[in-house]
Design a protein around this motif. Structure first.
Motif, PDB file in Angstrom:
ATOM      1  N   ARG A 168     -17.206   0.699 -38.999  1.00  0.00           N
ATOM      2  CA  ARG A 168     -16.788   0.645 -40.415  1.00  0.00           C
ATOM      3  C   ARG A 168     -17.306   1.876 -41.035  1.00  0.00           C
ATOM      4  NH1 ARG A 168     -19.932  -5.207 -40.354  1.00  0.00           N
ATOM      5  NH2 ARG A 168     -18.218  -6.486 -39.246  1.00  0.00           N
ATOM      6  N   PHE A 169     -16.223   2.846 -41.575  1.00  0.00           N
ATOM      7  CA  PHE A 169     -16.440   3.861 -42.097  1.00  0.00           C
ATOM      8  C   PHE A 169     -16.403   4.189 -43.488  1.00  0.00           C
ATOM      9  CE2 PHE A 169     -14.974   4.652 -37.697  1.00  0.00           C
ATOM     10  CZ  PHE A 169     -15.288   5.936 -37.341  1.00  0.00           C
ATOM     11  N   ILE A 170     -17.276   5.080 -43.906  1.00  0.00           N
ATOM     12  CA  ILE A 170     -17.284   5.194 -45.271  1.00  0.00           C
ATOM     13  C   ILE A 170     -17.050   6.727 -45.745  1.00  0.00           C
ATOM     14  CG2 ILE A 170     -19.890   5.431 -45.536  1.00  0.00           C
ATOM     15  CD1 ILE A 170     -17.665   4.452 -48.359  1.00  0.00           C
ATOM     16  N   PHE A 207     -21.942  -0.423 -43.330  1.00  0.00           N
ATOM     17  CA  PHE A 207     -21.067   0.566 -42.676  1.00  0.00           C
ATOM     18  C   PHE A 207     -21.798   1.187 -41.567  1.00  0.00           C
ATOM     19  CE2 PHE A 207     -19.480   1.144 -47.122  1.00  0.00           C
ATOM     20  CZ  PHE A 207     -18.351   0.832 -47.083  1.00  0.00           C
ATOM     21  N   THR A 208     -21.296   1.703 -40.526  1.00  0.00           N
ATOM     22  CA  THR A 208     -21.840   2.014 -39.206  1.00  0.00           C
ATOM     23  C   THR A 208     -21.482   3.529 -38.937  1.00  0.00           C
ATOM     24  OG1 THR A 208     -19.291   1.880 -38.062  1.00  0.00           O
ATOM     25  CG2 THR A 208     -21.038  -0.101 -38.206  1.00  0.00           C
ATOM     26  N   ASP A 209     -20.373   3.912 -39.840  1.00  0.00           N
ATOM     27  CA  ASP A 209     -20.243   5.423 -39.358  1.00  0.00           C
ATOM     28  C   ASP A 209     -19.866   6.341 -41.161  1.00  0.00           C
ATOM     29  OD1 ASP A 209     -18.913   6.059 -36.515  1.00  0.00           O
ATOM     30  OD2 ASP A 209     -19.069   3.776 -37.133  1.00  0.00           O
ATOM     31  N   TYR A 266      -6.514  -1.804 -32.966  1.00  0.00           N
ATOM     32  CA  TYR A 266      -7.422  -1.883 -34.006  1.00  0.00           C
ATOM     33  C   TYR A 266      -8.992  -1.444 -33.525  1.00  0.00           C
ATOM     34  CZ  TYR A 266     -10.198  -3.505 -37.978  1.00  0.00           C
ATOM     35  OH  TYR A 266     -11.241  -3.604 -38.966  1.00  0.00           O
ATOM     36  N   GLN A 267      -9.676  -0.715 -34.262  1.00  0.00           N
ATOM     37  CA  GLN A 267     -10.898  -0.447 -33.911  1.00  0.00           C
ATOM     38  C   GLN A 267     -11.929  -0.503 -35.222  1.00  0.00           C
ATOM     39  OE1 GLN A 267     -12.648   3.403 -32.107  1.00  0.00           O
ATOM     40  NE2 GLN A 267     -13.087   2.095 -30.313  1.00  0.00           N
ATOM     41  N   GLY A 268     -11.333  -0.746 -36.302  1.00  0.00           N
ATOM     42  CA  GLY A 268     -12.276  -0.616 -37.418  1.00  0.00           C
ATOM     43  C   GLY A 268     -11.435  -0.052 -38.649  1.00  0.00           C
ATOM     44  N   PHE A 269     -12.219   0.001 -39.679  1.00  0.00           N
ATOM     45  CA  PHE A 269     -11.448   0.535 -40.873  1.00  0.00           C
ATOM     46  C   PHE A 269     -12.334   1.668 -41.674  1.00  0.00           C
ATOM     47  CE2 PHE A 269     -14.216  -2.871 -42.201  1.00  0.00           C
ATOM     48  CZ  PHE A 269     -14.987  -2.424 -43.557  1.00  0.00           C
ATOM     49  N   ALA A 270     -11.844   2.293 -42.611  1.00  0.00           N
ATOM     50  CA  ALA A 270     -12.505   3.444 -43.372  1.00  0.00           C
ATOM     51  C   ALA A 270     -12.153   2.871 -44.809  1.00  0.00           C
ATOM     52  CB  ALA A 270     -11.966   4.678 -43.011  1.00  0.00           C
ATOM     53  N   ILE A 271     -13.380   3.145 -45.639  1.00  0.00           N
ATOM     54  CA  ILE A 271     -13.316   3.021 -47.020  1.00  0.00           C
ATOM     55  C   ILE A 271     -13.319   4.399 -47.737  1.00  0.00           C
ATOM     56  CG2 ILE A 271     -14.530   2.192 -49.035  1.00  0.00           C
ATOM     57  CD1 ILE A 271     -12.974  -0.005 -47.756  1.00  0.00           C
ATOM     58  N   PHE A 272     -12.118   4.752 -48.624  1.00  0.00           N
ATOM     59  CA  PHE A 272     -12.365   6.172 -49.363  1.00  0.00           C
ATOM     60  C   PHE A 272     -12.537   5.598 -51.008  1.00  0.00           C
ATOM     61  CE2 PHE A 272     -10.446   9.471 -51.768  1.00  0.00           C
ATOM     62  CZ  PHE A 272     -10.884  10.561 -51.033  1.00  0.00           C
ATOM     63  N   ARG A 273     -13.514   5.965 -51.453  1.00  0.00           N
ATOM     64  CA  ARG A 273     -14.532   6.651 -50.967  1.00  0.00           C
ATOM     65  C   ARG A 273     -15.974   6.216 -51.634  1.00  0.00           C
ATOM     66  NH1 ARG A 273     -15.786   9.953 -55.501  1.00  0.00           N
ATOM     67  NH2 ARG A 273     -13.729  10.181 -56.699  1.00  0.00           N
ATOM     68  N   TYR A 274     -17.153   7.030 -51.084  1.00  0.00           N
ATOM     69  CA  TYR A 274     -18.593   6.077 -51.366  1.00  0.00           C
ATOM     70  C   TYR A 274     -18.607   5.917 -52.829  1.00  0.00           C
ATOM     71  CZ  TYR A 274     -23.431   6.148 -52.169  1.00  0.00           C
ATOM     72  OH  TYR A 274     -24.888   5.673 -52.356  1.00  0.00           O
TER      73      TYR A 274
END
Length: 390
Positions: free
Chosen positions: A33-35, A70-72, A357-365
């Motif tokens: 889970r990226f941010i 979030f993990t990353d 699929y390995q995860g997702f990312a949120i744009f942005r903080y």
């Protein structure tokens, strides 16, 4: 005795198969889970502040990321041919200090890494390879910026969008790669990340192209540009893996695959299907489900279908910043982000069953973790957080 020995060996083998299989399942199920933390947040929260204030702010930002799940973190460490870290190549960033080149109060990247790792969060160094200035930045380019000596050459171009390095220039590519090496040599990072700003204009490399055509009359402009970005991607991957095979390298191409080939000149299908270019693709699938041009579900499935090697993973980037806003380019889906408060959660749920699929990312903080979210953004945030508990 021999009979008992065989029974024991069979028992041990059974345990190995049982727990070996279980560990692989657990590994497969791990969702990253990226941010994104961009230069916009850095400028807003850290620019020209006292060291103690800055460090307390970073502590709080990382705690917010951890508490949400979030993990990353993808941290923008070089956005304008500058650096938020101690660099012998690039001047200190105008997102951190009052003027480009002023002394950093401390090594911001190093501090982010230490606090992230302390909280069991991975930290990826996000680099914008070619941008020197945006059209919003009027900051003068100082002589300690490597772009300064190129200002009156074809190695850089000024246009309506800003000032950019020429992607076709070999010396420019070596400069970008030396910057990657500097980060790999000096920081305990978990990844290197490029965004989607690869080709800044349609005129920046025409001189280089005409020179290349002397050796190959059949070379098209598109082929030439795709080859230039492919060289950068491949060489970056090789340098990262030479340093440490566990460090990841990935890119965030535009979600519209056609634009990657006709505007940004990124050969994403090659990167998705062949080893040796990226560990993951993080396409910016900034679309709702009712977007008439690029509906989310069809688009994320399309990206998944391109990945034909198990060495490359799919991590869709999602547009939390659109929550509560009209999407003017979505046609019939123009008001989807205004009328709904669970789009992001549904996009994650929709993506999870995909084979790569390995995860997702949120744009942005700031769009999801700031202290002044709208009521709708807060509900969208809570809906997303609820599915992360599964």
């Amino acid at each position: 005795m021999k009979k008992y020995l065989i029974i024991i060996l069979i028992f041990i083998l059974g345990l190995f198969l049982l727990f070996g299989k279980k560990s692989k399942e657990v590994e497969k199920m791990e969702e990253k889970r990226f941010i994104f933390i961009s230069y916009i947040e850095l400028a807003k929260y850290l620019n020209d502040k006292e060291e103690t204030v800055m460090k307390n702010t970073i502590d709080d930002m990382i705690n917010q990321c951890k508490d949400f799940g979030f993990t990353d973190i993808i941290l923008q460490v070089r956005s304008f041919s500058d650096a938020i870290y101690y660099s012998d190549i690039f001047p200190s960033s105008i997102t951190i200090v009052a003027k480009e080149g002023d002394k950093l109060p401390f090594d911001v990247l190093d501090y982010f890494i230490k606090i992230s790792h302390k909280n069991n969060i991975r930290l990826h160094a996000w680099i914008n390879p070619y941008r020197i200035r945006s059209n919003l930045s009027k900051e003068e380019i100082k002589d300690n910026n490597p772009a300064f000596k190129y200002l009156n050459t074809n190695k850089v171009e000024k246009n309506a969008k800003g000032i950019f390095y020429n992607p076709a220039d070999e010396e420019v590519r070596k400069l970008i790669l030396s910057g990657v090496d500097e980060i790999l040599d000096n920081y305990d990072i978990d990844g290197i990340h490029y965004d989607d700003y690869f080709y800044p204009s349609d005129t920046i490399d025409l001189e280089n192209y005409n020179e290349a055509k002397k050796d190959n009359q059949d070379l098209t402009l598109q082929q030439f540009r795709l080859e230039n970005t492919t060289k950068l991607i491949k060489e970056t991957y090789e340098r990262v893996k030479k340093r440490d095979k566990n460090i990841l390298f990935g890119i965030s191409p535009e979600g519209n695959i056609t634009n990657n080939y006709e505007v940004n000149y990124i050969d994403t299908k090659k990167f998705a299907s062949e080893e040796g270019y990226v560990d993951y693709l993080m396409p910016q699938i900034y679309f709702g489900f009712f977007n008439s041009v690029k509906p989310f579900y069809q688009t994320v499935k399309e990206w998944n279908s391109y990945i034909t090697t198990d060495k490359v993973k799919l991590i869709p980037a999602l547009a939390f910043y659109k929550v509560g806003c009209e999407d003017l380019y979505a046609k019939e889906g123009q008001y989807e982000w205004v009328e709904s408060n669970n789009i992001i959660a549904r996009e994650v749920l929709t993506s999870r069953p995909l084979s790569n699929y390995q995860g997702f990312a949120i744009f942005r903080y700031d769009s999801i973790l700031s202290d002044n979210l709208t009521e709708q953004a807060f509900k969208e945030k809570e809906n997303l957080k609820n599915i992360l508990k599964d």
